[in-house]
Design an enzyme around this catalytic site. Structure first.
Site, PDB file in Angstrom:
ATOM      1  N   LYS A  11      20.269  -6.229   2.166  1.00  0.00           N
ATOM      2  CA  LYS A  11      20.443  -4.819   2.532  1.00  0.00           C
ATOM      3  C   LYS A  11      21.076  -4.653   3.921  1.00  0.00           C
ATOM      4  CE  LYS A  11      16.651  -3.090  -0.400  1.00  0.00           C
ATOM      5  NZ  LYS A  11      15.396  -2.272  -0.418  1.00  0.00           N
ATOM      6  N   TYR A  51      19.797   3.014  -8.053  1.00  0.00           N
ATOM      7  CA  TYR A  51      18.406   3.440  -7.882  1.00  0.00           C
ATOM      8  C   TYR A  51      18.075   4.638  -8.784  1.00  0.00           C
ATOM      9  CZ  TYR A  51      17.430   0.401  -3.835  1.00  0.00           C
ATOM     10  OH  TYR A  51      17.199  -0.684  -3.000  1.00  0.00           O
ATOM     11  N   ASN A 114      13.604  -3.187   4.225  1.00  0.00           N
ATOM     12  CA  ASN A 114      12.874  -4.391   3.829  1.00  0.00           C
ATOM     13  C   ASN A 114      13.801  -5.506   3.344  1.00  0.00           C
ATOM     14  OD1 ASN A 114      13.633  -3.263   1.442  1.00  0.00           O
ATOM     15  ND2 ASN A 114      11.570  -2.913   0.660  1.00  0.00           N
ATOM     16  N   HIS A 117      16.906  -6.476  -1.975  1.00  0.00           N
ATOM     17  CA  HIS A 117      16.617  -5.934  -3.306  1.00  0.00           C
ATOM     18  C   HIS A 117      16.715  -7.084  -4.299  1.00  0.00           C
ATOM     19  CE1 HIS A 117      16.835  -3.625  -7.026  1.00  0.00           C
ATOM     20  NE2 HIS A 117      17.798  -4.457  -7.371  1.00  0.00           N
ATOM     21  N   GLU A 128      22.032  -4.088 -13.585  1.00  0.00           N
ATOM     22  CA  GLU A 128      22.469  -4.140 -12.183  1.00  0.00           C
ATOM     23  C   GLU A 128      23.631  -5.115 -11.989  1.00  0.00           C
ATOM     24  OE1 GLU A 128      18.824  -4.918 -10.063  1.00  0.00           O
ATOM     25  OE2 GLU A 128      17.984  -2.955 -10.588  1.00  0.00           O
TER      26      GLU A 128
HETATM   27  O1  CDP Z   1      12.434  -3.003  -3.849  1.00  0.00           O
HETATM   28  P1  CDP Z   1      11.166  -2.967  -4.668  1.00  0.00           P
HETATM   29  O2  CDP Z   1      11.405  -3.159  -6.149  1.00  0.00           O
HETATM   30  O3  CDP Z   1      10.125  -3.886  -4.123  1.00  0.00           O
HETATM   31  O4  CDP Z   1      10.539  -1.505  -4.465  1.00  0.00           O
HETATM   32  P2  CDP Z   1      10.710  -0.133  -5.267  1.00  0.00           P
HETATM   33  O5  CDP Z   1       9.365   0.490  -5.355  1.00  0.00           O
HETATM   34  O6  CDP Z   1      11.481  -0.340  -6.536  1.00  0.00           O
HETATM   35  O7  CDP Z   1      11.568   0.774  -4.266  1.00  0.00           O
HETATM   36  C1  CDP Z   1      12.944   0.522  -4.094  1.00  0.00           C
HETATM   37  C2  CDP Z   1      13.251   0.609  -2.619  1.00  0.00           C
HETATM   38  O8  CDP Z   1      13.001   1.949  -2.180  1.00  0.00           O
HETATM   39  C3  CDP Z   1      12.362  -0.240  -1.722  1.00  0.00           C
HETATM   40  O9  CDP Z   1      12.792  -1.590  -1.643  1.00  0.00           O
HETATM   41  C4  CDP Z   1      12.469   0.476  -0.395  1.00  0.00           C
HETATM   42  O10 CDP Z   1      13.660   0.110   0.311  1.00  0.00           O
HETATM   43  C5  CDP Z   1      12.579   1.939  -0.833  1.00  0.00           C
HETATM   44  N1  CDP Z   1      11.318   2.679  -0.729  1.00  0.00           N
HETATM   45  C6  CDP Z   1      11.162   3.608   0.286  1.00  0.00           C
HETATM   46  O11 CDP Z   1      12.074   3.813   1.078  1.00  0.00           O
HETATM   47  N2  CDP Z   1       9.979   4.293   0.394  1.00  0.00           N
HETATM   48  C7  CDP Z   1       8.992   4.103  -0.484  1.00  0.00           C
HETATM   49  N3  CDP Z   1       7.852   4.793  -0.360  1.00  0.00           N
HETATM   50  C8  CDP Z   1       9.143   3.168  -1.515  1.00  0.00           C
HETATM   51  C9  CDP Z   1      10.324   2.463  -1.619  1.00  0.00           C
END
Ligand code: CDP
Ligand code: MG
Length: 135
Positions: A11, A51, A114, A117, A128
């Site tokens: 990222k 997303y 974080n 992805h 994807e």
């Molecule tokens: O990336 P991952 O699959 O672990 O998490 P996700 O729940 O699918 O969310 C996708 C991305 O959205 C996360 O990696 C974060 O960068 C972002 N996110 C966020 O900004 N705030 C949240 N409360 C949850 C996710």
């Protein structure tokens, strides 16, 4: 033995922090294969497509702003059970809660910035990879 391919994004926060090599090294040292690699900047339509399941969530506008804020590195990574293996290397979504030893647990204190992805299932990986690496 189940060979899988998964889509990884390093990222924009990782690019800004100079952690591209660190993330690539962790994937390579694990024994995964980097099949494709490209640097690009996500635009809003690509963010909405990538997303799709998050559009409309309360954090989505912030997430889109972040993900389109600068260049990122997209990868196709393969290996035995590569989808869950990369998810495990990445760690829990929130860097503050992710286990030490994981990319997020070692290198992030953010629930949004974080670093990585990684596709979460075979179906999302296929979708994807097609989205990011259409022929
Ligand atoms: O990336 P991952 O699959 O672990 O998490 P996700 O729940 O699918 O969310 C996708 C991305 O959205 C996360 O990696 C974060 O960068 C972002 N996110 C966020 O900004 N705030 C949240 N409360 C949850 C996710
Ligand atoms: Mg996810």
């Amino acid at each position: 033995m189940a060979q899988q391919r998964t889509l990884v994004l390093i990222k924009p926060d990782a690019v800004r922090r100079g952690l591209v090599g660190e993330v690539l090294a962790r994937l390579e040292r694990k024994g995964l294969v980097i099949e494709q690699l490209r640097m690009r900047t996500m635009d809003a339509p690509l963010a909405d497509a990538h997303y799709a399941e998050h559009v409309g969530r309360e954090y989505y506008e912030g997430l889109k702003t972040f993900m389109t804020s600068g260049p990122l590195v997209s990868l196709v990574v393969s290996g035995d059970e590569a989808i869950p293996v990369v998810r495990k290397l990445a760690g829990a979504t929130d860097g503050r809660k992710a286990e030490p030893g994981t990319i997020r647990g070692d290198l992030s204190v953010s629930n949004q910035q974080n670093l990585i992805h990684a596709s979460d299932a075979e179906e999302s990986a296929k979708r994807e990879i097609d989205l990011w690496f259409a022929a």
